[in-house]
Design a protein around this motif. Structure first.
Motif, short mmCIF file in Angstrom:
data_model
loop_
_atom_site.label_atom_id
_atom_site.label_comp_id
_atom_site.label_asym_id
_atom_site.label_seq_id
_atom_site.Cartn_x
_atom_site.Cartn_y
_atom_site.Cartn_z
N SER A 144 0.75 -1.09 0.07
CA SER A 144 0.07 -0.11 0.15
C SER A 144 0.76 1.13 -0.02
N HIS A 173 -8.96 -2.03 -2.35
CA HIS A 173 -9.00 -0.36 -2.47
C HIS A 173 -9.13 0.26 -1.15
N GLY A 174 -9.26 -0.64 -0.09
CA GLY A 174 -9.38 -0.36 1.36
C GLY A 174 -10.51 -0.56 1.73
N ARG A 218 -10.87 3.77 3.74
CA ARG A 218 -10.60 5.05 2.78
C ARG A 218 -11.60 4.93 1.55
N THR A 219 -12.20 3.83 1.26
CA THR A 219 -13.18 3.65 -0.23
C THR A 219 -14.62 3.44 0.41
N PHE A 272 -1.90 1.72 4.52
CA PHE A 272 -3.13 2.15 3.65
C PHE A 272 -4.02 2.66 3.77
N ASP A 273 -4.86 2.05 5.00
CA ASP A 273 -6.27 2.68 5.43
C ASP A 273 -5.95 3.71 6.38
N HIS A 293 -10.26 0.00 10.90
CA HIS A 293 -10.31 -0.96 9.97
C HIS A 293 -10.49 -2.62 10.57
#
Length: 447
Positions: free
Chosen positions: A4, A205-206, A209-210, A237-238, A244
């Motif tokens: 990521s 894509h997370g 975050r998505t 990444f997130d 998460h």
């Protein structure tokens, strides 16, 4: 699968992984009816006694050499190896003196993204994770074949190379909806007689975050089309460790499925994520149902720190997987197993937008494991094969196909001198047997 946090310079799967480290036969086949082992009468054979019962289906594979030993006969009753004599009139397959080896298990692969069997795809330069994700979506939309068709082509090819089981990840994001997991479910149905498959809903894509991804993960679990909920680098990444993990573990807990999280973060970020995973596994009584994939932070730990973390992982029976990407990033399989940690080997991506490489051949992956760890001795080479066979089985919860009485009759027959030489030379799989049924011959899948 994909890291990521982007390293400097042009990206590829290999440089992404390096960046993560820096952060821290027809006739014989016709003789055997292709009936799934699961359809056999449960009471027709005793695994303990190995004695065929009334109405049992028996096949004898004659003149084979288990692990390269002296030639013998393998008697299969209702899909399991037995030590009893074959009854009169049992069907027979001539192994021709070939070596018999356990079939292999791919503990980490992404069949939904593959272009396997289609036209060549030229990949454009990419410099950020966003570039790669964008190309993922573009490639998905450009495909003329469905996910199910492409996945079936790759997964059946894997069977022809001796794969008996597969932990298959499928991207879940608003750009795809649940098309990935539904396509893998379709391929799994078509291959039920030849391959055991677990499906992971993977949020490439997370999760945080998505927006919309968590809802899709929940929907996949609610509908029963996935066996596990995935995650990806909660910190790197997130950028939301607790949110998460709480989201991923909450969905798994509510729907009674497992968890398999991609973790490429190195150093302290990676260790913090592992600690968060251990804490939630214990709190939600998910012991034995959680896997962490890649885990690039572990190889750089001191012996003491590795031992302490491995002890805690083993206490919650959290499994790990590696794809042996390089000497610096491959997990220390032997040391982890000494602590009781289950460790499997996988293929990762195969001819997707991230890389033109990959072949879903787990014997080749065992060869790569030996190559990147610079093994030389026969026993070390045999350990690489065991990681690709029994390691993956441990991760998926499958019994070992170790050719012992009572074991599933999942094996390959190859020409060669012995197991170490097979790992190095990677000969054609002349016969692939699943549940006592020949499912591939001379490197070709028998549909």
């Amino acid at each position: 699968m994909q890291k990521s946090s982007a390293p400097t310079g042009p990206l590829s799967r290999r440089t992404m992984l390096a960046g993560a480290a820096a952060l821290a036969g027809a006739a014989a086949a016709a003789a055997v009816t292709a009936v799934p082992a699961s359809a056999a009468p449960a009471a027709s054979v005793s695994a303990a006694s190995g004695k065929p019962g009334r109405g049992a289906r028996t096949v004898v594979f004659r003149n084979v050499r288990p692990f390269g030993a002296a030639a013998t006969d393998l008697v299969v009753v209702d899909g399991r190896i037995t030590d009893g004599p074959a009854p009169r009139g049992a069907k027979s397959v001539d192994g021709g003196g070939r070596i018999a080896l356990p079939s292999l298990v791919d503990a980490h692969i992404h069949p939904d993204k593959t272009t396997w069997g289609g036209d060549w795809v030229s990949r454009r330069p990419a410099e950020t994770i966003a570039d790669f994700v964008e190309q993922d979506v573009e490639l998905f939309r450009a495909q003329t074949r469905s996910v199910g068709e492409r996945a079936y082509g790759l997964m059946s090819h894997a069977v022809s190379r001796g794969t008996r089981g597969m932990r298959a990840h499928a991207d879940v994001a608003p750009a795809y909806g649940l098309a990935g997991v539904e396509g893998l479910a379709e391929a799994r149905r078509r291959l039920a007689h030849a391959l055991d498959v677990q499906i992971v809903a993977f949020p490439q894509h997370g999760v945080i975050r998505t927006p919309g991804t968590a809802r899709l993960l929940e929907e996949g679990a609610r509908r029963g089309v996935v066996d596990m909920i995935g995650g990806i680098d909660p910190i790197g990444f997130d950028h939301a460790l607790d949110e998460h993990l709480d989201t991923v573990f909450g969905i798994a807990d509510r729907h009674g499925v497992g968890v398999d999280i991609h973790l490429h973060d190195g150093g302290d970020e990676g260790v913090r994520a592992i600690r968060g995973i251990i804490d939630r596994t214990k709190a939600l009584s998910l012991t034995g149902k959680v896997t962490i994939s890649h885990v690039f932070c572990l190889p750089a730990l001191s012996e003491r720190d590795l031992g302490a973390l491995a002890t805690d992982l083993a206490a919650q029976d959290i499994a790990l997987t590696t794809v042996a990407p390089s000497r610096d990033l491959v997990l220390p399989v032997a040391r982890l197993r000494e602590h009781g940690v289950r460790v499997g080997l996988g293929s990762d991506g195969v001819r997707d937008s991230w890389s033109p490489f990959g072949n879903a051949d787990m014997l080749h992956r065992a060869h790569i494991l030996g190559w990147v760890t610079d093994v030389r001795l026969d026993e070390e080479l045999a350990d690489c094969y065991r990681a690709a066979a029994h390691g993956g089985a441990d991760v998926m919860g499958l019994p070992h196909a170790d050719l012992k009485p009572g074991a599933p009759a999942d094996f390959v027959l190859v020409k060669g001198q012995g197991l170490p030489q097979v790992v190095v030379d990677m000969p054609q799989r002349d016969f692939v047997v699943h549940g006592g049924v020949i499912v591939a011959r001379d490197g070709e899948f028998l549909s």
